[in-house]
Enzyme design. Sequence first.
Site, short mmCIF file in Angstrom:
data_model
loop_
_atom_site.label_atom_id
_atom_site.label_comp_id
_atom_site.label_asym_id
_atom_site.label_seq_id
_atom_site.Cartn_x
_atom_site.Cartn_y
_atom_site.Cartn_z
N GLU A 280 0.83 -1.21 0.00
CA GLU A 280 0.00 0.00 0.00
C GLU A 280 0.87 1.27 0.00
OE1 GLU A 280 -4.37 -0.28 1.62
OE2 GLU A 280 -3.14 0.70 3.11
N HIS A 301 9.20 -26.24 0.74
CA HIS A 301 8.50 -27.35 0.10
C HIS A 301 7.31 -26.85 -0.72
CE1 HIS A 301 10.82 -30.50 2.18
NE2 HIS A 301 11.00 -29.52 3.04
N LYS A 413 -13.60 1.48 -3.19
CA LYS A 413 -14.44 1.91 -2.06
C LYS A 413 -15.65 2.67 -2.58
CE LYS A 413 -11.22 2.92 1.70
NZ LYS A 413 -10.62 4.00 2.48
O1 PA5 Z 1 -2.81 1.85 5.83
C1 PA5 Z 1 -3.93 2.31 5.72
O2 PA5 Z 1 -4.17 3.52 5.86
C2 PA5 Z 1 -5.11 1.42 5.44
O3 PA5 Z 1 -4.75 0.11 5.17
C3 PA5 Z 1 -6.06 1.42 6.63
O4 PA5 Z 1 -5.42 0.85 7.73
C4 PA5 Z 1 -7.34 0.64 6.32
O5 PA5 Z 1 -7.90 1.07 5.11
C5 PA5 Z 1 -8.35 0.85 7.42
O6 PA5 Z 1 -8.57 2.20 7.60
P1 PA5 Z 1 -9.22 2.78 8.89
O7 PA5 Z 1 -8.29 2.54 10.03
O8 PA5 Z 1 -9.43 4.22 8.62
O9 PA5 Z 1 -10.51 2.04 9.09
#
Ligand code: PA5
Length: 446
Positions: A280, A301, A413
């Site tokens: 990410e 393995h 989203k």
């Molecule tokens: O790293 C990030 O920002 C995302 O992976 C969030 O952790 C994830 O989308 C969840 O978001 P939130 O904590 O706002 O619910």
Amino acid sequence: MITFDFTNMMSEAVGRNGVNTDDINSLKEQLEIIHSDIVKRRLPEMYFLDLPNQDTDDINAMADNIRSSSKYFLLLGIGGSALGPRALLDALKPFYNLNHSPKIFIYDNVDPSTLTTILSLIDLKKTVVNVITKSGSTVETMSSFLILINALKKAHGKNFSKWIIATTDPEKGILREIAEKENFKTLPIHPHVVGRFSVLTPVGLLTAAVAGINIKGILKGAKDMLMKCAGENLWKNPAYICGALMYLMEEKKKKNISVLLPYSDRLKAFSEWYCQLWAESLGKNNKGQTPYPSIGVTDQHSQLQMWMEGPKDKVITFIDILDYGDDIAIYDEDIKSLGYLKNHTLGELIRAEQEATELALVKAGMPSMRLNVPKIDAYYMGQLFLFFELVTAVTGMLHGINPFNQPGVEEGKNLTYGIMGRKGYEDKKKEVVEYRKKIKNSKYKI
Ligand code: PA5
């Protein structure tokens, strides 16, 4: 301290798949600028580097309370709000639920069958629900939270709110609003800390403390790693060297896959945490290495054949555990055909396999590097988290991208909001309707 060995990333070890000292030195100026940016915390999201200094008294007090008043602890969250807590729990309290209380469940999906199973295993009258969402609005987390609010209301009547902890932004977001209105207990996630960099906030620390993990030890480890990675000299700074190597591997050597290979079952969830952090943060502008979570020796393995003789598009990061703690002798009887195992231990075997795999990969010309971890405890977990967070940030900055945003996840989203009928997302709904028609009429179906 954890040490970092990058011998096998160099061309001296793996030939043309490796880099040389000139390649690394070519990044010196860029890294000096990055160093200055880090020291000045040029981006507010770099606040994750200040987390090791936080005070943990509130978190520990809340955890003590939960431990004494409940039998179950249910965490609702997704992405960074779930992967860090799980990584800590699995590394430091493996098989925790089998012999500990409160039993801890982490629900990080919207699979109805999983939630049904969890609800059948817990007694809501004795369950603390910790809802974690930094934004305070993530659809998956908020949906399961709405279900739990209802269920807790049924179990406790108007006292339901005493069984809820909201871990979220200290000021904004829908969850913060609800928490204030309903008087939930709350824990803050610093406004500038991004989800995947939040393991060292109450996001990871509360669950760890509920499980009886020494969270001060985690932060001490993180702090010591930060000190080790504080100098400007890139050749002495493991995070800078590692970031530089990963950058060069992708840019110059076309290694598009980053395999994390810890030799410990206890670090399986840590591998998953790493994958989210890496993917990410760095998957932007059509660039970024795909992270792959692996486990030694099990994946020898499963995946090793591909690493040895498949495309040379991977770089492997070994995590070698120097001391597994309780070791087990394999056998001491006389069975001739297995005589070579006599008087050896499982600890010796797993470490032998790590070394042998590393050497085999070197012989195949595959670049790899290794973190030597003295043992798996709170202190060294703190070091590991901080190390990989910093490496990720540095690698992103070398690529000239912002490692702290995630614009690529927004479209999915928004389309989901459209399908679910959220106000303001009517255009997205239209797109979905068009798409459904196309799929329905597609001739490429058998
Ligand atoms: O790293 C990030 O920002 C995302 O992976 C969030 O952790 C994830 O989308 C969840 O978001 P939130 O904590 O706002 O619910």
